[in-house]
Design an enzyme around this catalytic site. Structure first.
Site, PDB file in Angstrom:
ATOM      1  N   LYS A  80      36.653  41.429  44.986  1.00 37.41           N
ATOM      2  CA  LYS A  80      37.598  42.288  45.445  1.00 37.41           C
ATOM      3  C   LYS A  80      37.112  43.625  45.515  1.00 37.41           C
ATOM      4  O   LYS A  80      36.568  44.152  44.380  1.00 37.41           O
ATOM      5  CB  LYS A  80      38.879  41.857  44.767  1.00 37.41           C
ATOM      6  CG  LYS A  80      40.112  42.806  45.480  1.00 37.41           C
ATOM      7  CD  LYS A  80      41.338  42.613  44.465  1.00 37.41           C
ATOM      8  CE  LYS A  80      42.626  43.254  45.094  1.00 37.41           C
ATOM      9  NZ  LYS A  80      43.816  42.958  44.399  1.00 37.41           N
ATOM     10  N   SER A 155      47.779  41.809  47.238  1.00 36.93           N
ATOM     11  CA  SER A 155      46.736  42.670  47.818  1.00 36.93           C
ATOM     12  C   SER A 155      45.181  42.142  47.948  1.00 36.93           C
ATOM     13  O   SER A 155      44.289  42.624  48.572  1.00 36.93           O
ATOM     14  CB  SER A 155      46.696  43.984  46.845  1.00 36.93           C
ATOM     15  OG  SER A 155      46.246  43.660  45.552  1.00 36.93           O
ATOM     16  N   SER A 179      49.014  39.485  43.325  1.00 34.02           N
ATOM     17  CA  SER A 179      47.914  39.685  43.987  1.00 34.02           C
ATOM     18  C   SER A 179      46.913  38.547  44.192  1.00 34.02           C
ATOM     19  O   SER A 179      46.178  38.780  45.156  1.00 34.02           O
ATOM     20  CB  SER A 179      47.287  41.114  44.081  1.00 34.02           C
ATOM     21  OG  SER A 179      47.986  42.233  44.611  1.00 34.02           O
TER      22      SER A 179
HETATM   23  N1  GLN Z   1      52.476  43.296  45.759  1.00 39.87           N
HETATM   24  C1  GLN Z   1      52.554  43.829  44.436  1.00 39.87           C
HETATM   25  C2  GLN Z   1      52.529  45.388  44.803  1.00 39.87           C
HETATM   26  O1  GLN Z   1      52.425  45.727  45.735  1.00 39.87           O
HETATM   27  C3  GLN Z   1      51.547  43.289  43.653  1.00 39.87           C
HETATM   28  C4  GLN Z   1      50.287  43.866  43.831  1.00 39.87           C
HETATM   29  C5  GLN Z   1      49.328  43.395  42.971  1.00 39.87           C
HETATM   30  O2  GLN Z   1      49.508  42.267  42.458  1.00 39.87           O
HETATM   31  N2  GLN Z   1      47.970  44.150  42.757  1.00 39.87           N
HETATM   32  O3  GLN Z   1      52.714  46.187  43.817  1.00 39.87           O
END
Ligand code: GLN
Length: 489
Positions: A80, A155, A179
């Site tokens: 990532k 994400s 994410s």
């Molecule tokens: N969707 C969540 C956010 O927008 C979690 C994102 C993540 O785990 N990096 O913060």
């Protein structure tokens, strides 16, 4: 070619170590598939053709010389883009880091390399890991290999889509509020969010430091466990890394669930938000555990409904502090000193996308004198209650089983407002607030054909029980391979 792409981490490493296939053949097979299919998927931001081939050749020389490159010998892995890689552009999905080439590897990446892995490239994600659909990437969309009109989740959308489409044997993602688990569920793969502190965050570009955790995504529970064994363990460069050796998870894969107490948290199954097919698939996974000898118990996590508001105060507050370092001067951009003042003002405005700016503003507001007690302090108190809910439930049972997301993958552009997007995270956030591990894995498909995921949540440092239960669920439901040219046998 596709036979190698879907063989999995454990099997590929075995074949390379046994000299049944060369690391170069494996790497070339994945690179060819990326070149052929990733135009339609968009999972990679950077593909390191030359670096991957050179590394594979080097591994083949080691094997030929009788050396064992390690437990990931010749396994092609994608990373990532919020995790730094020496010599390989790393942007966190953001224009503000455009062109930044880190001079070092994240600890997790260094450990992958030391175990014989081949790094294929950097994977698409929401900017600074803020998002649930990968639509907040500053660079390009990433689609779901099961249906390219749908999001892959986020994400770590690129990390999930690449595994699903056979464009990496495994990937690294990060999970701050879901994410790893939510994109794994949306793409029909396995995602393991380790206990906070299990994997070093050194070299993980910080979003919310008390929540962020690096973890593996792969085609099977065994593959994810193998990668976690490699990347876990104390690291003196991350003061929050836990002073424990990496877990040995392989024995748990065949341990079965006889006598295991599995809790079904009622708050995760209530309410109109949960899609009926998702609920039914998760209950079928519970039945599979019961059929294999586990006992099921309804439990309660009463503060679950406060996880979303608490997370969306704590995470932006930490983000506002972490992102203050990006002034457009130190990273990515190069300019003569006299222009730096202008650049500072300009590049912060132009460099961050709207979601990142929104988080910085919310976080700054929540931390302001006069508002601190009402927002940040209150959120931290709620966080303690959420952790206590888990501590109490995990005294009654050994592991919890719950849905990952309220629905299967939604459509690109479907979530019109930020709040709609945040609501997609209702079931994943509490795990990070409590610091416990979570394992997402496929438990069926909806009538639309889209995969459905369930998550197992366990005690801190008890990834082994997640792997135990996950292996039994996987034996009942199988691994998944999407339709389309990239999934076809
Ligand atoms: N969707 C969540 C956010 O927008 C979690 C994102 C993540 O785990 N990096 O913060």
């Amino acid at each position: 070619m596709s036979e190698l792409a879907f063989a999995g981490v454990v099997e590929l490493a075995r074949r390379v170590r046994a000299r049944e296939v060369s690391a170069r053949e494996v790497t070339d097979a994945f690179l060819a598939r990326i070149d052929e299919h990733d135009g339609a998927i968009g999972s990679y931001l950077v593909v390191d053709h030359d670096g991957a081939r050179a590394r594979a050749d080097q591994l083949d020389l080691e094997v030929a010389a009788g050396k064992d490159p390690g437990p990931l010998a010749g396994v092609p892995i994608g990373v990532k883009d919020v995790i730094v890689t020496e010599g390989l552009t790393t942007t966190a999905g953001s224009r503000i880091l455009d062109g930044w080439v880190p001079p070092y590897d994240a600890t997790a990446v260094a450990r992958l390399r030391a175990a014989g892995a081949v790094i294929l490239g950097k994977l698409n994600c929401d900017e600074f890991a803020m998002g649930s659909s990968n639509e907040r990437s500053a660079w390009k969309p990433c689609t779901n290999p099961w249906d390219t009109s749908r999001v892959p989740g986020g994400s770590s959308g690129g990390s999930a889509a690449a595994v699903a489409a056979g464009l990496a044997a495994a990937t690294l993602g990060t999970d701050t509020g879901g994410s790893i688990r939510q994109p794994a569920a949306f793409c029909g793969v396995v995602g393991l969010k380790p206990t906070y502190g299990r994997v070093s965050r050194w070299g993980a570009i910080a979003f919310a430091s008390s929540l962020d955790q690096i973890g593996p995504m792969a085609r099977s529970v065994g593959d994810a466990a193998r990668v976690l064994e490699v990347i876990a363990g104390v690291d003196r460069r991350d003061s929050t890394s836990i002073d424990q050796p990496a877990p040995q998870l392989e024995p748990s894969l065949a341990a079965g669930v006889s006598g295991l107490r599995v809790g079904l948290p009622k708050e995760f199954f209530e309410g109109a938000a949960l899609d009926g097919e998702v609920a039914a698939a998760v209950r079928a996974a519970a039945d599979a555990l019961a059929a294999a000898g586990a006992t099921l118990k309804d439990v309660s996590l009463p503060h679950t409904k406060y996880a979303l508001p608490a997370y969306y105060v704590v995470a932006p507050a930490e983000a506002a502090s972490n992102l203050a370092r990006y002034d457009g001067v130190r990273y990515g951009h190069r300019a003569p000193a006299r222009e730096l003042g202008d650049m500072y003002a300009q590049s912060r405005a132009q460099g961050f996308g709207p979601e990142v700016k929104r988080r910085i503003m919310i976080g700054t507001y929540a931390l302001r004198a006069g508002y601190y007690d009402a927002y940040y302090k209150k959120a931290q108190q709620v966080r303690a209650l959420i952790k206590r809910d888990f501590d109490q439930a995990l005294e009654e049972v050994d592991v919890l089983l719950a849905p990952v997301a309220p629905t299967p993958a939604f459509g690109l552009g479907e979530k019109a407002t930020p709040i709609d997007m945040y609501l997609a995270d209702v079931f994943t956030l509490s795990c990070n607030l409590a610091g416990i591990p979570g394992l997402a894995l496929p438990v069926g498909n909806a009538s639309s054909g889209l995969p459905i995921g369930a998550q197992l949540l366990g005690r801190a440092l008890d990834e082994a029980t997640l792997v135990r239960a996950g292996a039994v669920i996987e034996a009942a439901f199988g691994t998944r391979r999407p339709p389309g040219p990239w999934g076809a046998p």
